[in-house]
Design a protein around this motif. Structure first.
Motif, short mmCIF file in Angstrom:
data_model
loop_
_atom_site.label_atom_id
_atom_site.label_comp_id
_atom_site.label_asym_id
_atom_site.label_seq_id
_atom_site.Cartn_x
_atom_site.Cartn_y
_atom_site.Cartn_z
N MET A 1 5.18 -2.06 3.51
CA MET A 1 5.02 -1.09 2.42
C MET A 1 3.56 -1.09 1.96
N LEU A 2 3.04 0.09 1.74
CA LEU A 2 1.61 0.18 1.49
C LEU A 2 1.14 -0.54 0.23
N PHE A 3 2.03 -0.66 -0.77
CA PHE A 3 1.59 -1.29 -2.01
C PHE A 3 1.90 -2.79 -2.07
N ASP A 4 2.43 -3.36 -0.97
CA ASP A 4 2.88 -4.75 -1.01
C ASP A 4 1.79 -5.73 -1.44
N ASP A 5 0.57 -5.50 -0.96
CA ASP A 5 -0.49 -6.47 -1.28
C ASP A 5 -1.37 -6.03 -2.44
N TYR A 6 -0.93 -5.01 -3.15
CA TYR A 6 -1.80 -4.48 -4.21
C TYR A 6 -1.86 -5.44 -5.40
N ALA A 7 -3.06 -5.67 -5.90
CA ALA A 7 -3.21 -6.58 -7.04
C ALA A 7 -3.97 -5.88 -8.17
N THR A 8 -3.51 -6.07 -9.40
CA THR A 8 -4.20 -5.43 -10.52
C THR A 8 -5.37 -6.28 -11.01
N ASP A 9 -5.43 -7.53 -10.60
CA ASP A 9 -6.57 -8.42 -10.91
C ASP A 9 -6.87 -8.52 -12.40
N GLY A 10 -5.88 -8.34 -13.24
CA GLY A 10 -6.11 -8.50 -14.67
C GLY A 10 -6.72 -7.28 -15.35
N PHE A 11 -6.97 -6.21 -14.61
CA PHE A 11 -7.48 -4.98 -15.23
C PHE A 11 -6.32 -4.11 -15.70
N GLU A 31 6.73 5.92 -5.03
CA GLU A 31 7.78 5.95 -4.00
C GLU A 31 7.33 6.77 -2.79
N GLY A 32 6.71 7.92 -3.07
CA GLY A 32 6.28 8.81 -1.99
C GLY A 32 5.26 8.13 -1.08
N LEU A 33 4.30 7.44 -1.68
CA LEU A 33 3.25 6.81 -0.87
C LEU A 33 3.74 5.55 -0.19
N ASN A 34 4.59 4.81 -0.90
CA ASN A 34 5.06 3.54 -0.35
C ASN A 34 5.87 3.74 0.93
N GLY A 35 6.49 4.89 1.04
CA GLY A 35 7.29 5.15 2.23
C GLY A 35 6.48 5.55 3.44
N GLY A 38 0.51 3.27 7.16
CA GLY A 38 -0.94 3.33 6.94
C GLY A 38 -1.61 4.39 7.80
N VAL A 39 -1.17 4.49 9.04
CA VAL A 39 -1.82 5.41 9.96
C VAL A 39 -1.56 6.86 9.54
N GLU A 40 -0.36 7.07 9.01
CA GLU A 40 0.02 8.41 8.56
C GLU A 40 -0.83 8.80 7.34
N TYR A 41 -0.96 7.84 6.42
CA TYR A 41 -1.76 8.12 5.23
C TYR A 41 -3.21 8.41 5.61
N GLN A 42 -3.72 7.59 6.54
CA GLN A 42 -5.10 7.77 6.98
C GLN A 42 -5.31 9.17 7.56
N GLN A 43 -4.31 9.65 8.30
CA GLN A 43 -4.43 11.00 8.86
C GLN A 43 -4.51 12.06 7.77
#
Lengths: 492, 372
Positions: A1-11, A31-35, A38-43
């Motif tokens: 999932m694209l957001f799995d490693d996303y971190a807010t870093d305290g901001f 939800e739309g982006l997480n589905g 990566g390659v599809e999003y990049q396109q």
């Protein structure tokens, strides 16, 4: 999932709460982006960039002999603002522009606010953009600021703050419209599901605001002749000028296309001279009329100011509005709101210290390494010292400048701008980047705020500078129609 | 309100109108940009076709020596009027150097690349006037050329490359036809396009005729069919010619077709007819009105030429000398172009200093009146 490693870093993150839950108004987008892969999003991202390139949605890079053109970098993750939040922002902006316009009328007429000592007279009279020549000049319908772009930021607590007002020739509205068109192609389904307010009325509303202030002289004709005055095709914002003129269906003119006779403005056409009623000018005061302001301006139209003074043509924005976006005057806007409207400011300003005041100056000079120092009349992120990130030499340079010319500087504590998930490429996925927001406010028969505006994003990791000239890009801004539902389960 | 007299330098030649303009009135600068946009893109297409045809023709020749190659390319350079400029930059005229010069050379204002840049720059000046589709195609062909160079063209095959350039031009014509309003701007665009086309057709014919048939008496002698086919293909006329004559390719018939055909859209007569149509709508918007371009000396002379083309046979033309006739036609068209340009598109430049003085005096007078 694209957001799995996303971190807010305290901001403060626009999409995710501190506990990692998706904020309710971002549910559809997340939800739309997480589905996606990566390659599809990049396109999608690349397709949008290609479309901008093909469509010539570009700006010319200055100081480049090759005449290189670049697209204004665009990030496909939309910035979403809930209906509730927007309601407050909108009211706050309308209140602010109302007060600023009253202020301009006041200082160019009775100067009550100065006489009542709410604002020190010297601050206004010494402002670089105060136009003494325009004292007692009657602008049509008392509107000085027809178009305003106000920069908003959100601090560590998510509070909306006004960073600065742009009351001269604010730019960027064309990117707001192009960004939406791009997102419609990239994520039509997400856009539809989210229930986003459209932004496309901007051009029509802008034209109406221009027509609203047409001089009475056009009576008997079908409609006033509104034109857009550009410095020309070599200006970095020419794309925007042509875009807006096209959207409004009005001629785009350069100084050399206009001539003033008998205190009236004419454009030179294949059918002879044709009168002009309203000029949406994208040229600063200084360059507008070489017979009054800078004589070396080749962009302007000699006699234009006198034609405006005679009431035969209306300039939008009016001359002399720059005094109200002087950063020293910024400090007083909340007081103006109280003074003219008897209300408390709905939108807060950033705490500001004035180098012209002895006590503040001492504080500034003692804390330069902790403060952001800004010169009073620069824009585009120039003439600025970011104390915490500056070298000792830069700090000393500003110290000397502040001592030499205190009127020209203010200082503010650095604000930790909110962050937003932003695509950094297939390898990195989404990372948080700092953003701001420039909504566009039009003052015609009423004041209207286009739902959304231009979200600018500092694409360099850790950077707080969102200006396109310094590594900034933009995002589409979605204002939701309906209040959002309850929060969803954690996903990041 | 007192009337103010207009200094002559500021009065637009088409006169002063204080009435609401007709819906078609446009900035002179815009008219000029549309005109040049039309001209330059047409020029780019013609040059691409000329190169394509001549590269293919060389293939038919098989092996020829350096001199032969030079004799092949120099007339091509001459037909676009760039022979001198070419030899400033290159020592030898061969396929590689000529195609590079005529396709990509930045210092050659008539290279395909320079023409496309100029068309696009003009389009940018009037970005608000043309349709998005038109702008997008110009932008695409620009990006396409920018991403290519002579080596790449020779590596990938010149045929495909020049086809693509021509296709972009045709796409532009089609999109213009489908998306651009038939207002005065359309006429300036068409005026530029047909002017350029008439010029190129006559030049290509003139140069080749001169080389292949140096003496008028040679007409009807042994001819090189491949060469004459190339002339027709250079003007996209081969198939149309075949359909029209259903016969072998004869020099006289080629000349007849390219000069006098009233139906082929690249013949001199057809182009002049199109120019004539646009002319009637330019300026005042009323055909034959008192200020219409047709009433000018250049317009009258042009009209006479149109009449002649309708009346003359190719034998009459050849009797007068084809070269002389084409040269005369080019001069007439040139004078018409200058007239229309000067009268409707050209801005007499404003003398800024005197303008500033004029308005400052006006302001002083105003202040004095106020203080009295």
């Amino acid at each position: 999932m694209l957001f799995d490693d996303y971190a807010t870093d305290g901001f403060f993150d626009e999409m995710f709460s501190a506990d990692g839950t998706v904020r309710p108004h971002y549910r559809v987008v997340a939800e739309g982006l997480n589905g996606m892969e990566g390659v599809e999003y990049q396109q999608k991202q690349e397709a949008v960039e290609m479309a901008f390139m093909r469509g010539g949605v570009t700006f010319t890079v200055y100081n480049d002999t090759q005449g290189t053109e670049r697209i204004f970098p665009f990030d496909c993750v939309p910035r979403v603002i809930s209906a509730e939040e927007w309601e407050v922002v909108e009211r706050g902006l309308i209140q602010r522009i109302t007060a600023l316009n009253l202020f301009l009328h006041d200082i160019y007429h009775d100067q009550k606010i100065l006489k009542d000592r709410v604002i020190p007279a010297a601050h206004v009279l010494s402002a670089k953009h105060f136009r003494r020549e325009f004292m007692h000049f009657q602008v049509p319908k008392d509107i000085y600021v027809h178009i305003c772009g106000t920069d908003l930021i959100r601090d560590h607590a998510g509070r909306y703050l006004v960073l600065e007002d742009n009351l001269r020739c604010p730019s960027g509205a064309s990117y707001m419209l192009e960004n939406r068109a791009a997102i419609k192609r990239a994520f039509p389904e997400i856009l539809r599901q989210a229930g986003v307010r459209p932004v496309d009325d901007y051009a029509q509303a802008l034209l109406s605001a221009m027509q609203h202030v047409a001089p009475a002289g056009y009576q008997g004709k079908d409609h006033p002749n509104v034109v857009l005055l550009t410095p020309g095709v070599f200006n970095s914002a020419y794309f925007e000028h042509a875009f807006l003129a096209r959207q409004m269906g009005i001629p785009i003119v350069e100084g050399r296309d206009l001539v003033v006779r008998d205190f009236a403005v004419y454009m030179r056409t294949t059918a002879g001279l044709v009168p002009v009623d309203v000029i949406y000018r994208r040229i600063d005061d200084d360059f507008l009329d070489p017979s009054v302001f800078r004589a070396d301006s080749l962009l302007g139209v000699p006699g234009l100011v006198n034609a405006a003074r005679a009431g035969n043509v209306t300039l939008a924005n009016s001359i002399g509005t720059g005094v109200a976006d002087d950063k020293l005057i910024y400090y007083y806007v909340s007081k103006m709101i109280k003074y003219y409207l008897g209300e408390d400011a709905i939108l807060d300003s950033v705490d500001t210290y004035l180098a012209s005041e002895a006590k503040d100056r001492t504080y500034i000079l003692e804390n330069l390494e902790k403060l952001v120092v800004k010169s009073a009349n620069e824009a585009g992120g120039y003439g600025m010292l970011m104390g915490p990130w500056a070298s000792a030499a830069e700090i000393e340079e500003f110290r000397a400048q502040i001592v030499a010319n205190p009127r020209n500087f203010i200082a503010q504590p650095p604000i930790s701008l909110s962050r937003h998930p932003t695509w950094v490429g297939e390898g990195g996925g989404f990372e948080g980047r700092h953003i701001d927001l420039r909504p566009y406010i039009l003052y015609g028969d009423k004041i209207s705020v286009n739902p959304g505006g231009l979200t600018r994003v500092a694409l360099r990791k850790g950077s707080l500078v969102v200006n396109s000239s310094q590594g900034g890009g933009s995002k589409d801004t979605w204002v939701l129609r309906q209040p959002a539902g309850p929060p969803t389960a954690p996903s990041a | 309100m007192t009337s103010v007299s207009f200094p002559p330098s500021l009065v637009h030649p088409a006169g002063v109108s204080f009435e609401r303009p007709p819906a078609t009135a446009m900035l002179s600068r815009v008219a000029a940009s549309l005109y040049w946009m039309g001209r330059y893109l047409e020029r780019a297409e013609n040059i691409a076709r000329l190169l394509d045809v001549n590269i293919q023709l060389l293939i038919d020749f098989g092996s020829i020596d350096d001199q032969g190659v030079k004799e092949h390319w120099v007339p091509v350079l001459r037909s676009v009027g760039d022979e001198e400029v070419f030899f400033q930059y290159y020592a030898k005229a061969d396929s590689a150097s000529v195609t590079e010069f005529m396709t990509f050379h930045r210092q050659n204002p008539n290279s395909v690349f320079s023409c496309v840049c100029a068309a696009r720059e003009n389009a940018r000046q009037v970005r608000d006037q043309i349709s998005f589709e038109m702008w997008e195609v110009l932008n695409e062909v620009y990006l396409f050329l920018q991403a290519s160079d002579a080596q790449k063209v020779w590596r990938d095959g010149p045929g495909a490359f020049y086809d693509q350039v021509k296709r972009y031009s045709h796409l532009f014509q089609g999109l213009t036809d489908a998306t651009f309003s038939r207002t005065e701007g359309w006429d300036f665009l068409q005026f530029g396009k047909y002017l350029e086309r008439a010029d190129k057709t006559t030049r290509i014919l003139d140069v080749k005729y001169h080389i292949l048939l140096p003496r008028a008496t040679d007409v009807g002698g042994a001819i090189d069919t491949a060469q004459w086919q190339a002339v027709l293909r250079s003007t996209s006329a081969l198939e149309a010619y075949r359909r029209f004559y259903v016969t072998e390719i004869l020099p006289k018939k080629v000349a007849e077709f390219l000069v006098l055909s009233d139906s082929f859209p690249r013949s001199l007569r057809y182009c002049l007819g199109a120019l004539h149509d646009s002319l009637g709508r330019i300026g005042t918007g009323e055909e034959g009105g008192p200020d219409g371009p047709e009433r000018s000396a250049a317009g009258v002379e042009f009209r006479q030429l149109c009449d002649e083309l309708a009346r003359l046979s190719i034998d009459d033309v050849i009797a007068r000398g084809l070269h002389e006739f084409l040269e005369m036609a080019q001069a007439v068209i040139g004078r018409l172009a200058s007239h229309v340009y000067e009268r409707y598109m050209h801005h007499p430049p404003v003398d800024m200093a005197s303008e500033i003085r004029f308005h400052q005096q006006e302001q002083q007078q105003q202040q004095q009146q106020r203080s009295l």
